[in-house]
Each structure stands twice: as structure tokens, then as C-alpha cells.
Design an enzyme around this catalytic site. Structure first.
Site, short mmCIF file in Angstrom:
data_model
loop_
_atom_site.label_atom_id
_atom_site.label_comp_id
_atom_site.label_asym_id
_atom_site.label_seq_id
_atom_site.Cartn_x
_atom_site.Cartn_y
_atom_site.Cartn_z
NE ARG A 138 52.92 18.35 77.13
CZ ARG A 138 52.55 17.98 75.94
NH1 ARG A 138 52.51 18.89 74.95
NH2 ARG A 138 52.19 16.74 75.67
CG ASN A 147 53.90 15.52 79.15
OD1 ASN A 147 52.98 16.19 78.68
ND2 ASN A 147 54.55 15.86 80.24
CB SER A 148 48.52 12.80 78.52
OG SER A 148 48.71 11.51 79.04
CD GLN A 149 45.24 15.82 72.41
OE1 GLN A 149 44.65 14.76 72.63
NE2 GLN A 149 44.92 16.62 71.41
N PRO A 150 47.84 17.83 76.10
CG PRO A 150 49.30 19.66 76.02
CD PRO A 150 48.97 18.37 75.33
#
Length: 393
Positions: free
Chosen positions: A37, A100-103
Site C-alpha cells: 500500500r 486511498n480507501s480503507q484496506p
């Protein structure tokens, strides 16, 4: 310079948490490990609440690399742009417009997408590029097309994706229009919230193909929908879980101030007074808001809070034709209502809530959606497409 030991430890720790949650599945684990990430997060970003830096405080890699690294490998969304790029500096902007979206959400949606070897995949909303790189690792760059409306975000994402060793087709344009040159697609992933599924995307999906998207209603709430295209051209499928995403830029809905509804006359203007036993508190949680939104057309709420813990719930419609207020007082069993205009908005909202409550309060997974791309009709249903939800108003 990347500290490989620290990265490996952080990758393992986040992977373990995501697998315990059921978000990261074993088939996605190799791609997760191959595409760290941190390669897709800018030096300056604003992490979510679960990180020690606090809710939406800036994390600057150049000033505090440890806090930045901790944020990157936490299961939170990382805001990377405010106000469509008009904001600068470390302070918060008004509206987050890229992240950057929540994993947990990233891998839950990828699991729902169910990509298979050789699938052609369209991603709508490149963002920072992490999803596109993960998909490229999984099915090969030649099978991935990603589209981004913001030229600056698209340029930054291209740089990150290529530096990571991938070369998907990257397009700058309106994601709602898709990319017909690469159609038909086996899978389509929308990474920003939509209030309707764009018809053109369904047309570009192969029969039997799957589209996954965060679906939000005007009233509020949101859930990820997984639609499968049928031979007759429609697409249908269940909601698979709760979601909260930034809206696709073309799906943002402007909302008029309450003064526009009152026509310059002090409240309650021409409102008709009544009393309700349904508390405004009952219609304010994420799930019932979503169900209310599925059953109403163009209705949205706004709360005017007071110091004593009471508040007024305002309801308005997008056509600026109607309004309603409901006064919440802690401990009360009845609540004062005023309604005015062409529609009785509180009557509609409370009827939708009562339907949900009287049907055993179905969760997201018992609800679904059928979309006809030719008529544009979106039909929500419960348990089966044969049992549509009642639409009020």
C-alpha cells in the site's frame, strides 16, 4: 528509501487483521503482498480516526515517517485530496475528494468482484492507483482498464503504477461513460459512491459479468452492491455489506438551503402541525437511513442541534417543492411535526421506516437491486427480485 524489514512486518500485521475480519481472502494474499500500500500513498495525507495522529490530522512522511508508516498500515481510509485539488497545505479542506480507501473495504470489494484468470476488468475511479495495481497483479496489466476524471490524480496514479511495474490501460475521462474501446468487460469495479448505476457501464458488461459498486441513497446510508448481468440486458444482485465512500464526481447532488423552501417566510411558514410517535432518532442510523432512501425519491435530512441535547430534523426534497420538520426532545414519547409543500415528507419517511421495522429490520444482505439500463429503472427488493420494496411518495 523503503525499509524492507519494516514493510514486511507491517504487511504481515495488516494482512493478519484483514484475514481475521474475512476481508482479505487467500486468493488475494499474493497480490496484497506484491503490491504494498505504501507505494500508492503520497507523502502528505490525512488518515482516519483509528490512527494515533487523530481524525483527519495530516501525516507528513518527510516530517514524521513513523506516524506516516503507521497510518499506511492501519485499516483506515487515507484522504489524499480535498476540494477537487483546490485545497493546499496541511489543514483540512472542506470536502475530501480522493483517498486511498480503507484496506478492509478494498479487499472486501475485490472478493465480491470474484475475478477469474483471463477476466477483462474495468475500474471506475483510479484514485491513488492501488486497486488498479492489485488487479494488474492478479489478472495481468493487459486485462485491466482504469479510468479517472481528475487529470492530476490520474497523472500521479500513472507514475505510481508504472513505478510498481504495471501497465494497465489508464484513461482520463468520465467514469460513468466507461471505456467502450475495451468492452465488453467481465468485471467492473466502481470505487466511488453512486446514487444510480450508470447504464453505459451495464451495457459494457458481458452477460454473466459482475459489477461491484458502493451504492448510496439521497436520504443517506450506503452499501456495496454486487450485480450480475442477465441475458436480457438487466443487472441484478444483492447488497453485500455496509459502505461509506466519497461520491463519484458526476453523482454529487447540490442541496438548497432551507430558506429556499420557506420562501423568505419565518418557520413554520405554511407548515401543517401534527404529532408522531416515530422518533427522529429511529430514522438516523446508517441501515434504516439506507432503507428509507431506497423507498423514497429525492428526500434528504439535516439536523439542527441545540445545546440541551434536543434537535430539529429537517427533511427536504431535491425539487424544492416540500419540507418537513420533526422536533426531538430527549425522553419524549411523541414528537411535534410540521409539513408543507406538494409532498408530506415526514409521512413518507416514517412509512418507509415502519415498513423496515415491521419486516424484521432486514440487514443489507437481505436487500438487493435490479437495474434496467434501457429505462434507467432501479428496483430495490428484499430476499428476491420477485419481492420489490414499496416506493412511497
Amino acid at each position: 528509501m523503503i525499509d524492507r524489514a519494516a514493510t514486511e512486518a507491517s504487511l504481515d500485521g495488516l494482512a493478519s487483521r484483514l484475514m481475521d475480519l474475512g476481508a482479505l481472502t487467500s486468493d488475494w494474499l499474493p497480490s496484497y503482498r506484491a503490491v504494498p500500500r505504501e507505494l500508492f500513498v503520497p507523502d502528505l495525507m490525512w488518515p482516519g480516526e483509528a490512527v494515533g495522529t487523530g481524525q483527519q490530522d495530516a501525516a507528513d512522511r518527510n516530517e514524521d515517517p513513523d506516524a506516516w508508516h503507521e497510518a499506511v498500515y492501519s485499516d483506515v481510509s487515507l484522504t489524499t485530496q480535498w476540494d477537487d485539488g483546490r485545497h493546499s497545505g496541511k489543514g483540512k479542506g472542506k470536502t475530501p475528494t480522493c483517498s486511498n480507501s480503507q484496506p478492509q473495504m478494498v479487499f472486501s470489494m475485490l472478493a465480491a468482484l470474484d475475478v477469474q484468470e483471463g477476466n477483462r476488468v474495468l475500474e471506475v475511479g483510479t484514485g491513488t492507483g492501488w486497486n488498479a495495481a492489485l488487479l494488474s497483479e492478479r489478472v495481468g496489466s493487459a486485462n485491466v482498464t482504469t479510468i479517472e476524471v481528475d487529470p492530476e490524480n490520474a497523472m500521479d496514479a500513472r507514475r505510481r503504477i508504472e513505478a510498481a511495474g504495471y501497465s494497465p490501460c489508464m484513461v482520463i475521462g468520465d467514469g460513468a461513460e466507461g471505456h467502450s474501446d475495451g468492452a465488453p468487460y467481465d468485471r467492473i469495479l466502481i470505487t466511488a459512491a453512486v446514487h444510480h448505476i450508470p447504464s453505459e457501464l451495464i451495457r459494457q458488461l458481458r452477460p454473466g459479468g459482475v459489477l461491484v459498486a458502493p451504492y448510496g441513497t439521497t436520504y443517506g446510508g450506503g452499501a456495496v452492491v454486487r450485480l450480475t448481468k442477465q441475458e436480457n440486458g438487466t443487472a441484478l444482485g444483492p447488497f453485500v455489506g455496509s459502505s461509506a465512500f466519497m461520491k463519484l464526481r458526476q453523482h454529487r447532488v447540490p442541496r438548497q438551503h432551507v430558506s429556499e423552501y420557506l420562501g423568505g417566510v419565518p418557520w413554520p411558514a405554511d407548515g401543517v402541525k401534527s404529532v408522531t410517535k416515530v422518533s427522529p432518532e429511529a430514522v438516523g442510523d446508517w441501515l434504516p437511513m439506507f432503507v428509507i432512501g431506497l423507498q423514497t425519491v429525492g428526500v434528504f435530512p439535516w439536523a439542527e442541534n441545540y445545546k440541551d441535547g434536543s434537535y430539529t430534523l429537517w427533511l427536504r426534497d431535491q425539487r424544492v417543492s416540500s419540507w418537513a420538520t420533526v422536533d426531538y426532545v430527549p425522553g419524549s414519547e411523541t414528537f411535534e411535526v410540521y409539513q408543507a409543500g406538494l409532498r408530506e415528507l415526514w409521512t413518507e419517511v416514517s412509512a418507509a421506516y415502519s415498513w423496515w421495522a415491521s419486516n424484521d429490520r432486514p440487514d443489507f444482505q437481505r436487500l438487493g437491486l435490479t437495474v434496467d439500463p434501457e429505462s434507467g429503472l432501479h428496483m430495490p427488493w428484499m430476499n428476491s427480485s420477485e419481492y420489490p420494496l414499496p416506493i412511497v411518495g
